[in-house]
Design a protein around this motif. Structure first.
Motif, PDB file in Angstrom:
ATOM      1  N   TYR A 192      -2.019   3.937   4.074  1.00 16.18           N
ATOM      2  CA  TYR A 192      -2.188   2.554   3.652  1.00 16.18           C
ATOM      3  C   TYR A 192      -3.650   2.263   3.342  1.00 16.18           C
ATOM      4  O   TYR A 192      -3.958   1.439   2.477  1.00 16.18           O
ATOM      5  N   GLN A 231      -2.739  -6.274  12.250  1.00 20.76           N
ATOM      6  CA  GLN A 231      -2.529  -5.884  10.854  1.00 20.76           C
ATOM      7  C   GLN A 231      -1.978  -4.474  10.767  1.00 20.76           C
ATOM      8  O   GLN A 231      -1.051  -4.210   9.995  1.00 20.76           O
ATOM      9  N   MET A 281       1.587  -3.715   9.134  1.00 24.10           N
ATOM     10  CA  MET A 281       1.716  -2.833   7.977  1.00 24.10           C
ATOM     11  C   MET A 281       2.702  -1.706   8.245  1.00 24.10           C
ATOM     12  O   MET A 281       3.515  -1.353   7.384  1.00 24.10           O
ATOM     13  N   SER A 295      -1.598  -7.594   5.060  1.00 27.53           N
ATOM     14  CA  SER A 295      -0.571  -6.953   5.887  1.00 27.53           C
ATOM     15  C   SER A 295       0.689  -6.687   5.086  1.00 27.53           C
ATOM     16  O   SER A 295       1.398  -5.700   5.337  1.00 27.53           O
ATOM     17  N   PRO A 340       1.061  -2.198   2.548  1.00 28.85           N
ATOM     18  CA  PRO A 340       2.214  -1.286   2.627  1.00 28.85           C
ATOM     19  C   PRO A 340       3.145  -1.411   1.434  1.00 28.85           C
ATOM     20  O   PRO A 340       3.780  -0.425   1.031  1.00 28.85           O
TER      21      PRO A 340
END
Length: 727
Positions: A7, A20, A24, A50, A54
């Motif tokens: 990520y 976060q 995620m 967040s 992803p």
């Protein structure tokens, strides 16, 4: 490399907060499984990244696109900032999209634009064909001059075809309306635009200015450039309107299952979806339809008028009968509802229409009106396309007949509520009416969207209770997650003050006003800085503004009609000892930040339930029937009134404490917020509707103790310049 590390190629800052990282991870897993997500995060949670990080990671791996959407302008700007930060870390192709109306260079409507595009493309195609034929003719002439006998015959055929095409070009140029901006899109070099567009994240204003300088259509360029992008930032209506959504996904070049949608400020989706599903018809449109029929030479006009005129007359009769003495003269330029629904049977407008209708059957007359309207609409489009008219005329007969048909077919359907409204035309000063099929249950709009896209993330600071959000929007087994304020708890206090319950029946009570006004005065006087005050409505804001002005301890700013809210906010935040009063249901209650020293204390007066009008009652009834199940106590009231009110209250409380460095106080002035009210006031207590961690922070106070509590808190945090006010 772990999934979280993956990520990070899209994460534009040093490292995520703990929450976060967890969010995620859970969102990425949910997207892999095709699950929807309900994500509540307080200010400072970093909700946007967040969700985006992803989603972009998963979308790139899976060949999908991400669409993030909001109905709050400030959040749109925030999305652009975050997307720019991301693309400097990991390049992404982004488009920020707005509606055509705000981007059109020549200010025409949708249908006119569609005709102009068709005509322009036809002209450009014909000119390209003409150019190709001319080149072919020159080549054949050269071949003929070189002695190729077959070239002579072929050239004659090409010359004949060229003459026909040249005549067509001349005909289109002289007789049909075209758009010079769109023509330049089709004939110019657009590579420069797309190189510029994807070199950064461009706003719609950026695109408009760039295209205007080159006499090109920025809106159409954006549409053509959306295919294959990673991220689109858009408004709610691009997803909530089914017709727009279908086109929008086509511009993306994606099937719905290849789209991940992210809704910010998702507590607003319920109302937005309801608005998109609601249908209306004004008296003016009916009058225009009847005028249109008088000018039309078609045997079906009599049948169409035979059904539309009694509906128009019934509409007028219903709202005129609703006026009491002097009420007609007091109608303003905002729509005011007239209740027409009945608990059993058809509504008053339908009954009046059926009494006035005379003929073989309104259904057959409506069918004739719709078919005539479709034919007229086709004629209007052809006339504009051929240059016979300078604007694309809308068919009022078609609009009117289609609405009346829906009203008669669906007016008694569960979840739809018939309404009549009136307003005054500012131009003519005449009062006119409107019929409306109001949609009470928004999941009829949202469920289809959630089912057709790959997955949806709905995020907000106020989504709980999650089960209510699931029911109202039609979600099935979403993943849920909630994160509270991440800022130091010692920097804030939340006081629930036991002033009298400010029921609507108690608001004019002088003793209640005195107790509430004294507590408010104490809150303002012991605030070292600006105080933000939210009231149940604008009338209450004005009432307590007058009291504070008389006491003279702070500069009073009042949000009221005729005052620009942005200008008011700026004047307030430039002050250092001001108090701003507004309605909880106004524009300043959410989506507007009061950062740093902009506001130090926020006060909510009363439990600001929305105005319980005919529509609100209809929504309550619809929710009560739709969600009545074992374990649900009065779901109509809970879903339609109490929870939306507490969400708005939580949004208002969130206007202060916007960073780890902020120090402030949140005050709830009404005994219904106190712990004691849960046993004393039954269903009218709202303490239990707040999430557990927010309830835990609430400190119950008697009104006379508020000033001491605030003085001690702000003094302990060194917020006073000099000694505090004397209690």
């Amino acid at each position: 490399m772990s999934e979280v590390d993956e990520y990070l190629r899209f994460f534009p800052y040093d490292e995520p907060y703990d929450n976060q990282g967890e969010a995620m991870d859970r969102i990425h897993t949910s997207l892999e499984r095709g699950q929807d997500v309900l994500f509540e995060g307080a200010c400072g949670t970093g909700k946007t990244l967040s969700a985006l990080v992803p989603a972009l990671e998963y979308a790139r791996d899976a060949g999908k696109a991400v669409v993030i959407t909001t109905d709050v302008h400030q959040q749109m700007r925030q999305f652009v900032q975050e997307a720019r930060a991301i693309t400097r870390q990991e390049p992404i192709r982004s488009v920020v999209f707005k509606g055509k109306a705000s981007m059109c260079h020549i200010d025409v409507g949708y249908e006119e634009c569609q005709v102009l595009r068709d005509n322009t493309r036809e002209l450009v195609d014909a000119r390209q064909e003409e150019a190709q034929l001319r080149e072919r003719e020159r080549q054949l002439l050269s071949d003929a001059q070189d002695g190729e006998e077959r070239a002579v015959e072929a050239r004659d055929a090409v010359v004949d075809e060229l003459e026909n095409v040249a005549e067509r070009v001349q005909s289109i140029s002289s007789e049909k309306n075209v758009c010079e901006y769109y023509k330049n899109n089709l004939t110019g070099n657009v590579d420069e635009f797309y190189e510029w567009l994807f070199d950064d994240v461009r706003t719609p204003d950026d695109v408009y200015d760039f295209a205007e300088a080159r006499t090109m259509c920025g809106y159409e360029l954006l549409k053509e450039g959306m295919e294959g992008v990673d991220l689109v930032v858009a408004n709610y209506h691009h997803l909530l309107d089914p017709m727009i959504r279908e086109q929008f996904f086509r511009w993306l070049g994606r099937d719905p299952d290849d789209v991940i949608t992210v809704f910010d400020e998702a507590h607003n989706v319920e109302a937005a979806a309801r608005d998109h599903a609601t249908r209306t018809l004004t008296e003016q449109t009916l009058n225009q339809a009847l005028d249109e029929l008088e000018e039309t030479d078609d045997p079906r006009t009599k049948r169409a008028a035979n059904v539309l005129r009694p509906y128009r007359d019934a509409l007028v009769e219903v709202y005129e009968d609703s006026f009491g003495f002097g009420e007609r003269e007091r109608v303003g330029d905002n729509w005011e509802d007239v209740a027409v629904a009945n608990e059993s049977g058809r509504d008053d407008l339908t009954i009046e229409f059926l009494q006035r209708y005379e003929g073989p059957g309104y259904k057959s007359d409506l069918e004739a009106a719709v078919m005539l309207g479709k034919d007229l609409d086709d004629q209007y489009e052809e006339a504009y396309k051929n240059g016979e008219t300078t604007t694309r005329k809308d068919c009022q007969t078609l609009q009117s007949a289609a609405f009346v048909g829906a009203w008669m077919r669906e007016g008694t359907d569960e979840g739809l509520h018939p309404v009549v409204s009136v307003r005054r035309d500012q131009g003519t000063d005449e009062v006119y009416g409107r019929a409306e099929l109001y949609t009470c249950i928004p999941q009829e709009v949202t469920r289809e969207l959630f089912e057709e896209v790959h997955a949806t993330v709905l995020m907000s600071a106020t989504l709980r209770p999650f089960d209510v959000t699931e029911d109202v929007l039609g979600l099935t087994n979403p993943v849920t997650m909630a994160y509270g304020l991440q800022f130091p708890p010692e920097n804030r206090r939340t006081y629930a003050v036991s002033t009298p319950a400010l029921f609507s029946s108690a608001r004019d009570d002088p003793q209640v006003q005195e107790e509430v006004g004294t507590a408010l005065h104490d809150a303002v006087r012991f605030t070292p800085g600006n105080t933000l005050v939210f009231t149940p409505n604008y009338a209450e804001a004005e009432r307590y503004a007058q009291r504070l002005r008389q006491q003279g301890d702070a500069t009073v700013y009042l949000d009221e009609a005729g005052v620009d809210a942005n200008d008011l906010r700026e004047r307030f935040t430039n002050d250092d000892d001001g108090v701003l009063l507004t309605s909880l249901w106004g524009t300043l209650a959410e989506g507007v930040s009061f950062d740093g020293d902009d506001a130090t204390t926020v006060v909510v007066i009363g439990v600001p339930y929305p105005h319980l009008d005919d529509r609100a009652e209809a929504v309550q009834q619809a929710y009560g029937k739709a969600f009545d199940r074992p374990g649900k106590s009065d779901p109509g009231w809970t879903y339609a009134v109490e929870i939306p009110t507490v969400r708005k209250t939580r949004q208002a409380l969130g206007r202060v404490i916007r960073s780890p460095e902020d120090i402030g106080v949140r005050v709830l002035l009404d005994e219904r917020y106190t712990q004691q009210s849960r046993s004393d006031m039954g269903k009218y207590s709202v303490r239990g509707t707040f999430p557990p961690e927010e309830r835990d922070e609430m400190i119950d106070l008697a009104p006379e103790k508020l000033k001491f509590a605030m003085m001690n808190f702000y003094q302990d945090n060194g917020r006073y310049d000099g000694p505090p006010p004397a209690p």
